[in-house]
Scaffold this motif. Structure first.
Motif: not given
Length: 305
Positions: A231-234, A266-280, A285-287
């Motif tokens: 379960v933990a590994l999944a 690739a386009r150095q779109d930092f706000p999107v990269v920051q948000a994706i890193v945090l969301v993932l 962490i939630g899983l």
């Protein structure tokens, strides 16, 4: 149980806070964001104007606090490239990535758990050896190579499934196989080792001595305890799938979060990269938190300890 859940939730919140701080400062230390927005041909005056416009002239701590306050209100800012709200972009792409990860994990569990049980029951036999060889093969094949091979065979040659896209269920078949393939060996080996340990325990020998049928012993008594680490590994593997979907989504041209991350980097779109890193990271962490709670339900010794 409530105290156990509160402790795990507190730890999870601290980890999420740490990830947000590290992701924010690392991205801002990777280069001049104002220069990246303005382009290489921009004059120093234009770069300075952009720096003031986006608040990049303020101290990093102040920038982080403003960004974190926006995150708490589900406001990740505006994309530099797409000129749209980051929250809107993620909301459009996240369902595809979640569906891809969920189907891939389900496929991996359907194959690996029964295979691990069979390998444990037939320890040393041809089924056990074949399962171990399958594990080695699964870890040796790169995900992008497997994805391209599946496209050549099932899309180009046989024309059974679409090459790219994410419009229908058929578009998820090949990407799910390619993404779930890598998780099968780890889950299968853990299931096999867990079943071997449980089958050698005293209560299993007692159950068999009482005359219980082997399927009842395996699936009612043994598998429940053997599934605790699985379960933990999944949960961990699901998090890896969400983060590692960038390769599969790029190969199959799926409009998911992974492809959005690749385009933003690739386009150095930092706000999107920051948000994706945090969301993932928050999803991961939630899983993990959910896996801890499920393990505590399956084994009361965990929450007592």
């Amino acid at each position: 149980m409530l105290a156990f859940g509160i402790r795990r939730l507190t730890i999870s919140l601290c980890v999420a806070l740490t990830v947000s701080i590290v992701a924010f400062f690392l991205l801002h230390m990777s280069g001049d964001i104002a220069q990246a927005i303005a382009g290489t041909d921009a004059t120093p005056e234009q770069v300075s104007q952009i720096r003031v416009q986006f608040g990049l002239d303020r101290p990093l701590v102040e920038q982080y606090l403003n960004w974190a306050w926006g995150v708490l209100r589900f406001d990740f800012g505006t994309s530099f490239y797409f000129r749209d709200q980051v929250t809107t972009l993620i909301a459009q792409r996240l369902p595809v990535t979640l569906a891809l990860g969920g189907i891939s994990l389900l496929l991996a569990l359907i194959i690996s758990v029964p295979l691990g049980v069979l390998a444990a029951v037939k320890q040393g036999g041809w089924i056990d050896r074949a399962a171990l060889m399958f594990c080695v093969l699964g870890q040796a094949l790169p995900t992008f190579w497997l994805g391209l091979s599946l496209i050549i065979v099932f899309s180009v040659t046989l024309r059974w499934l679409p090459v790219s896209g994410s419009g229908t269920w058929a578009h998820f078949v090949l990407p799910s196989v390619a993404l779930g393939w890598y998780a099968i060996p780890a889950v299968m080996r853990l299931t096999r080792n867990g079943m071997l340990d449980v089958l050698a325990s005293d209560y299993i020998r007692t159950a068999r001595a009482k005359g219980l049928r082997m399927p009842t012993v395996l699936f009612k008594h043994a598998l429940r305890n053997a599934m605790i680490p699985v379960v933990a590994l999944a949960a961990v593997q699901f998090g890896f799938m969400l983060g590692g979907s960038i390769v599969v989504e790029a190969v199959f041209s799926m409009e998911g979060l992974g492809q959005l991350a690749w385009q933003s980097i690739a386009r150095q779109d930092f706000p999107v990269v920051q948000a994706i890193v945090l969301v993932l990271a928050v999803l991961y962490i939630g899983l993990t938190l959910l896996a801890d709670i499920l393990n505590a339900i399956l084994d009361p010794r965990i929450r007592i300890a």
